[in-house]
Every structure is written in C-alpha cells, then in structure tokens.
Design a protein around this motif. Structure first.
Motif, PDB file in Angstrom:
ATOM      1  N   LYS A   1       0.847  -1.196   0.000  1.00 36.23           N
ATOM      2  CA  LYS A   1       0.000   0.000   0.000  1.00 36.23           C
ATOM      3  C   LYS A   1       0.889   1.257   0.000  1.00 36.23           C
ATOM      4  O   LYS A   1       1.694   1.446   0.899  1.00 36.23           O
ATOM      5  N   PRO A   2       0.763   2.100  -1.017  1.00 33.10           N
ATOM      6  CA  PRO A   2       1.648   3.268  -1.089  1.00 33.10           C
ATOM      7  C   PRO A   2       1.198   4.403  -0.170  1.00 33.10           C
ATOM      8  O   PRO A   2       0.011   4.570   0.098  1.00 33.10           O
ATOM      9  N   THR A   3       2.165   5.170   0.314  1.00 33.82           N
ATOM     10  CA  THR A   3       1.869   6.350   1.129  1.00 33.82           C
ATOM     11  C   THR A   3       1.932   7.597   0.261  1.00 33.82           C
ATOM     12  O   THR A   3       1.242   8.573   0.509  1.00 33.82           O
ATOM     13  N   TYR A   4       2.814   7.549  -0.745  1.00 34.38           N
ATOM     14  CA  TYR A   4       3.013   8.713  -1.610  1.00 34.38           C
ATOM     15  C   TYR A   4       2.810   8.344  -3.071  1.00 34.38           C
ATOM     16  O   TYR A   4       2.975   7.192  -3.461  1.00 34.38           O
ATOM     17  N   GLY A   5       2.481   9.366  -3.858  1.00 37.06           N
ATOM     18  CA  GLY A   5       2.296   9.157  -5.285  1.00 37.06           C
ATOM     19  C   GLY A   5       2.989  10.228  -6.093  1.00 37.06           C
ATOM     20  O   GLY A   5       3.361  11.287  -5.579  1.00 37.06           O
ATOM     21  N   VAL A   6       3.160   9.930  -7.381  1.00 39.74           N
ATOM     22  CA  VAL A   6       3.696  10.900  -8.334  1.00 39.74           C
ATOM     23  C   VAL A   6       2.709  10.963  -9.495  1.00 39.74           C
ATOM     24  O   VAL A   6       2.252   9.923  -9.985  1.00 39.74           O
TER      25      VAL A   6
ATOM     26  N   VAL B   1       6.278   3.530  -4.727  1.00 38.06           N
ATOM     27  CA  VAL B   1       5.622   4.829  -4.933  1.00 38.06           C
ATOM     28  C   VAL B   1       4.563   4.680  -6.029  1.00 38.06           C
ATOM     29  O   VAL B   1       4.865   4.225  -7.129  1.00 38.06           O
ATOM     30  N   LEU B   2       3.341   5.057  -5.725  1.00 38.23           N
ATOM     31  CA  LEU B   2       2.269   5.015  -6.720  1.00 38.23           C
ATOM     32  C   LEU B   2       2.562   6.027  -7.818  1.00 38.23           C
ATOM     33  O   LEU B   2       2.983   7.148  -7.535  1.00 38.23           O
ATOM     34  N   CYS B   3       2.351   5.655  -9.071  1.00 38.62           N
ATOM     35  CA  CYS B   3       2.554   6.628 -10.147  1.00 38.62           C
ATOM     36  C   CYS B   3       1.308   6.668 -11.027  1.00 38.62           C
ATOM     37  O   CYS B   3       0.817   5.627 -11.461  1.00 38.62           O
TER      38      CYS B   3
END
Length: 227
Positions: free
Chosen positions: A28-33, A60-62
């Motif tokens: 589960k990502p905490t940050y995204g780009v 990292v979610l993108c």
C-alpha cells in the motif's frame, strides 16, 4: 524490487475524459507521483513508462496521464483536475503527491504547483515538483525565459536536464534556480539534448540515471515529511 500492477482509468475533464494509467506498487503506497508528457507524444512516451515502473517497484504510486493540446493554461487545468481526482480517490489514500512532467508537461506541473501554493486551499497534499527537460526558453530565444512560475513556488523542486539542452541553457537555468525561494536541486545529464539523447549512451542507460536521481530525491523529501 517489488512487483506492480497497471490500472487504466479515464478521468473526467470538462465534457470529456483524460486517459490515465496507475502503476500500483505491491505494498500500500503512502506517496504518489503524477506524471505527464511534453508537447508531442502521450503518457506512453518511453521515459515516462520507465520512470513509472521504477517508482512503483520502489513502493511509490505513479499516475501518468495524456493531455493533448499545446495551450499551457489548458494543460495546467487538466493537470489540476488529475490532482483533485487522486486526492479524492477512495482506492488510494495518499499522504501526499509530487507533480512531475517532461518538457511542456513540467511547465504545466509548475503552473499547478504555483496556483496551489498561492491559493487558500494549500493543504500540503502537493509535496514537490519534478521537472524533466524543463523548457526554459524556445530554441535560440534565450531572452524570453519561462521562469515566472518557478520563482513563486515554495515546495521542493528537482530539475533533471541535459547539459546540451537547446531549450534550457545551463547557465540560464542555474541563474533562475539561484533566485528561487524553494528548496531546489539540479541534476545535469552530461551532453544530453532536450530529448535526453546522449551520443555513445543507450536510451535505457540514460533513463536509468534519470530514474535513480528522481527516486533518490523523492525518497529524501518523503523522509523529511515523516520526521
């Protein structure tokens, strides 16, 4: 390196939709780009696909999206819509996002970051900006710099540019960056042009250098948030 899944979505924008793809990490990502392309091409431009895969493999979610149109205000409006979409998403509850773009896409991202930092709704969802091949000026037109958004941004900014970029003369970018109030960093890709091509190096080799720089900068800035 973890695995990842790609999820295609259509993001409502006015009376139409923007095509987009989530590169989703295993954990589960905490940050995204949020990532977009330059004036030509679309979200499947090889550099963007490569960066999205690299980020997702590191947790990292993108979300990368396509927005055709050569009007910078239109592109910025589309980018802002994508930011809102991700912010309100039930599927991904993120602590924050970084906006990223290539060439004209980085101008659109910078415009959105400036708008958000000047608005009353500055809630820290947008954590930073990544500019790949920022087009600081038109080729051979160094007298007109596109620096107005950059000088007003407050969040951290990473520039990755080629030292032989015909749309971003090295000394000119360094001059603009020295005037910026935001925390900033430039990584020069030696002898690369605006398209990040370097004689004697493969495209994959250059992309690996770019991806490593972007990820290490993101990680530093995410760690600052956790402290």
């Amino acid at each position: 390196m973890g695995g990842q899944v790609e999820v295609k979505v259509k993001i409502p924008f006015g009376n139409k939709y923007l095509d987009a793809v989530f590169s989703v990490p295993e954990k589960k990502p905490t940050y995204g780009v949020i990532l977009t392309h330059g004036a030509g091409g679309d979200m499947n431009f090889p550099h963007l696909v490569s960066l999205a895969a690299c980020l997702a493999s590191h947790g990292v979610l993108c979300l990368r999206f396509t927005c055709k149109g050569l009007n910078i205000a239109y592109r910025a409006k589309a980018f802002k819509t994508v930011v809102e979409y991700l912010k309100l998403s039930d599927d991904y509850k993120l602590s924050g996002v970084f906006l990223a773009g290539r060439s004209m896409g980085s101008r659109a991202a910078a415009s959105v970051v400036r708008q958000l930092s000047q608005g009353d709704d500055d809630d820290d969802f947008v954590q930073g900006l990544v500019c790949l091949s920022y087009p600081l000026h038109r080729p051979k037109l160094q007298s007109k710099l596109r620096d107005e958004d950059l000088l007003l941004i407050r969040c951290p900014v990473l520039f990755v540019s080629g030292s032989a970029d015909e749309m971003c003369e090295k000394q000119l970018l360094e001059g603009v960056v020295s005037k910026m109030k935001a925390p900033k960093k430039i990584h020069w890709i030696d002898k690369a042009n605006h398209g990040m091509a370097v004689k004697g190096r493969t495209a994959d080799d250059v992309m690996e250098e770019i991806n490593a720089q972007v990820f290490s900068w993101l990680r530093e800035n995410m760690e600052l948030e956790h402290k």
